[in-house]
Design a protein around this motif. Sequence first.
Motif, PDB file in Angstrom:
ATOM      1  N   MET A   1      32.888  34.399  16.356  1.00 19.56           N
ATOM      2  CA  MET A   1      34.420  33.880  17.416  1.00 19.56           C
ATOM      3  C   MET A   1      33.748  33.433  18.661  1.00 19.56           C
ATOM      4  N   SER A   2      34.374  32.192  19.471  1.00 26.99           N
ATOM      5  CA  SER A   2      33.913  32.254  20.581  1.00 26.99           C
ATOM      6  C   SER A   2      34.467  32.887  21.819  1.00 26.99           C
ATOM      7  N   SER A   3      33.384  33.036  22.951  1.00 27.85           N
ATOM      8  CA  SER A   3      33.482  33.472  24.304  1.00 27.85           C
ATOM      9  C   SER A   3      33.160  33.256  25.200  1.00 27.85           C
ATOM     10  N   HIS A   4      33.833  33.318  26.344  1.00 30.72           N
ATOM     11  CA  HIS A   4      33.226  32.577  27.667  1.00 30.72           C
ATOM     12  C   HIS A   4      33.327  33.623  28.760  1.00 30.72           C
ATOM     13  N   LEU A   5      33.142  33.627  29.533  1.00 28.71           N
ATOM     14  CA  LEU A   5      33.884  34.168  30.823  1.00 28.71           C
ATOM     15  C   LEU A   5      34.352  34.112  32.318  1.00 28.71           C
ATOM     16  N   HIS A   6      35.545  34.123  32.282  1.00 35.97           N
ATOM     17  CA  HIS A   6      36.811  33.828  33.118  1.00 35.97           C
ATOM     18  C   HIS A   6      36.492  35.031  34.298  1.00 35.97           C
ATOM     19  N   HIS A   7      37.102  33.893  35.217  1.00 37.85           N
ATOM     20  CA  HIS A   7      37.292  34.652  36.961  1.00 37.85           C
ATOM     21  C   HIS A   7      38.702  34.954  36.633  1.00 37.85           C
ATOM     22  N   PHE A   8      38.725  36.822  36.987  1.00 33.06           N
ATOM     23  CA  PHE A   8      39.991  37.011  37.507  1.00 33.06           C
ATOM     24  C   PHE A   8      40.170  37.792  38.291  1.00 33.06           C
ATOM     25  N   ARG A   9      41.228  37.611  39.256  1.00 36.88           N
ATOM     26  CA  ARG A   9      41.413  38.810  40.400  1.00 36.88           C
ATOM     27  C   ARG A   9      42.960  39.443  40.011  1.00 36.88           C
ATOM     28  N   VAL A  10      42.476  41.313  40.007  1.00 37.32           N
ATOM     29  CA  VAL A  10      43.180  41.935  40.281  1.00 37.32           C
ATOM     30  C   VAL A  10      43.239  42.452  41.202  1.00 37.32           C
ATOM     31  N   TRP A  11      44.686  43.364  41.770  1.00 33.84           N
ATOM     32  CA  TRP A  11      44.963  43.909  42.602  1.00 33.84           C
ATOM     33  C   TRP A  11      44.734  45.140  42.296  1.00 33.84           C
ATOM     34  N   ARG A  12      43.998  45.565  43.569  1.00 32.76           N
ATOM     35  CA  ARG A  12      43.614  47.390  43.127  1.00 32.76           C
ATOM     36  C   ARG A  12      43.834  47.414  44.382  1.00 32.76           C
ATOM     37  N   GLY A  13      45.217  49.426  43.954  1.00 35.74           N
ATOM     38  CA  GLY A  13      45.429  49.985  45.557  1.00 35.74           C
ATOM     39  C   GLY A  13      46.493  50.616  45.057  1.00 35.74           C
ATOM     40  N   ASP A  14      46.837  51.346  46.151  1.00 37.02           N
ATOM     41  CA  ASP A  14      47.412  52.151  46.075  1.00 37.02           C
ATOM     42  C   ASP A  14      49.022  51.933  47.081  1.00 37.02           C
ATOM     43  N   ASP A  15      49.527  52.934  47.028  1.00 36.40           N
ATOM     44  CA  ASP A  15      50.968  52.890  48.211  1.00 36.40           C
ATOM     45  C   ASP A  15      50.981  52.633  49.932  1.00 36.40           C
ATOM     46  N   THR A  16      49.623  52.902  49.495  1.00 32.99           N
ATOM     47  CA  THR A  16      49.019  53.169  51.380  1.00 32.99           C
ATOM     48  C   THR A  16      48.538  51.740  51.747  1.00 32.99           C
ATOM     49  N   LYS A  17      47.550  51.715  51.059  1.00 33.41           N
ATOM     50  CA  LYS A  17      46.560  49.647  50.649  1.00 33.41           C
ATOM     51  C   LYS A  17      46.201  49.445  49.869  1.00 33.41           C
ATOM     52  N   GLY A  18      45.336  48.305  49.424  1.00 33.27           N
ATOM     53  CA  GLY A  18      44.696  47.412  48.386  1.00 33.27           C
ATOM     54  C   GLY A  18      44.408  46.073  49.004  1.00 33.27           C
ATOM     55  N   GLU A  19      44.180  45.040  47.379  1.00 35.12           N
ATOM     56  CA  GLU A  19      43.764  44.095  47.527  1.00 35.12           C
ATOM     57  C   GLU A  19      43.334  43.892  46.508  1.00 35.12           C
ATOM     58  N   LEU A  20      43.276  42.423  46.629  1.00 38.98           N
ATOM     59  CA  LEU A  20      42.405  41.188  45.553  1.00 38.98           C
ATOM     60  C   LEU A  20      41.321  41.515  44.498  1.00 38.98           C
ATOM     61  N   VAL A  21      40.357  42.262  43.978  1.00 38.80           N
ATOM     62  CA  VAL A  21      39.073  42.561  43.110  1.00 38.80           C
ATOM     63  C   VAL A  21      38.830  40.697  42.526  1.00 38.80           C
ATOM     64  N   ASP A  22      37.678  40.507  42.819  1.00 39.23           N
ATOM     65  CA  ASP A  22      37.543  39.596  41.316  1.00 39.23           C
ATOM     66  C   ASP A  22      36.655  40.375  40.751  1.00 39.23           C
ATOM     67  N   TYR A  23      36.366  39.653  39.056  1.00 38.29           N
ATOM     68  CA  TYR A  23      35.940  40.234  38.380  1.00 38.29           C
ATOM     69  C   TYR A  23      35.890  38.793  37.031  1.00 38.29           C
ATOM     70  N   PRO A  24      34.407  38.825  36.936  1.00 38.95           N
ATOM     71  CA  PRO A  24      34.185  38.117  35.675  1.00 38.95           C
ATOM     72  C   PRO A  24      33.854  38.978  35.142  1.00 38.95           C
ATOM     73  N   VAL A  25      34.638  38.388  33.870  1.00 40.18           N
ATOM     74  CA  VAL A  25      34.807  39.031  32.509  1.00 40.18           C
ATOM     75  C   VAL A  25      34.908  38.680  30.827  1.00 40.18           C
ATOM     76  N   GLU A  26      34.615  39.344  29.940  1.00 41.31           N
ATOM     77  CA  GLU A  26      34.211  38.190  28.810  1.00 41.31           C
ATOM     78  C   GLU A  26      36.083  37.771  28.285  1.00 41.31           C
ATOM     79  N   VAL A  27      35.504  36.855  27.895  1.00 42.31           N
ATOM     80  CA  VAL A  27      37.446  36.398  27.244  1.00 42.31           C
ATOM     81  C   VAL A  27      37.010  36.216  25.748  1.00 42.31           C
TER      82      VAL A  27
END
Length: 253
Positions: A1-27
């Motif tokens: 099975m082939s795999s590669h790294l993919h650039h994910f950007r996921v929103w992290r935070g709660d009801d007061t504050k948050g930000e988009l966080v970048d993750y390189p993750v295997e797919v």
Amino acid sequence: MSSHLHHFRVWRGDDTKGELVDYPVEVNEGEVVLDVIHRLQATEAGDLAVRWNCKAGKCGSCSAEINGRPRLMCMTRMNTFDDAEVVTVTPLRSFPVIRDLVTDVSFNYTKAREIPSFTPPEGVAPGEYRMAQVDVERSQEFRKCIECYLCQNTCHVVRDHEENKEAFAGPRYLMRMAELDMHPLDAHGNRAVEAQEEHGLGFCNITKCCTEVCPEHIKITDNALIPLKERAVDRKYDPLVWLGDKIFRRSGS
């Protein structure tokens, strides 16, 4: 099975504050967005909050916005993105954030409780209901709803206007009223006019955003909301219907 790294950007935070966080993750080949979110939880982001249950497009739990489009994460295949494309995952925009990708969808449960339930006709006991198959089929489509709330989230009536929430049930529950209005055994009364006067049917301007995001491919606008609007107008403004109602009420039957 082939795999590669993919650039994910996921929103992290709660009801007061948050930000988009970048993750390189295997797919891996054949995976969906939810697989990748689970891998993030297992590797780089052990405290990432996300709702999911069936992973088969039937529970409606893993709703999120993927590159700005409301989707089910378990039904969004990674092979639909280019390898170089950043995949941004954010929580549903129309509902308050609890944490990360989990939102407070209690608005929908409030609206569900405001709709009078099916009212059986007098003198007909459970088990004695009889319906023609054509009447069963008319509303069967709407029973496919998995209550993922993507339609509720994407409808601009509340997405762009928080102040409308009190007066607007949203497409999922206006569809519920349409289903009951089509039910030949429902004796509640005039649900179409009730939808117009009490549940915000008039706010809907049939842009079909709800239909576009429905993972069950229910034709919410064409088969539920537009016919409901037509029946509301017919019953409220048609002079013959008005006269018939008046005579019907006067006869006391």
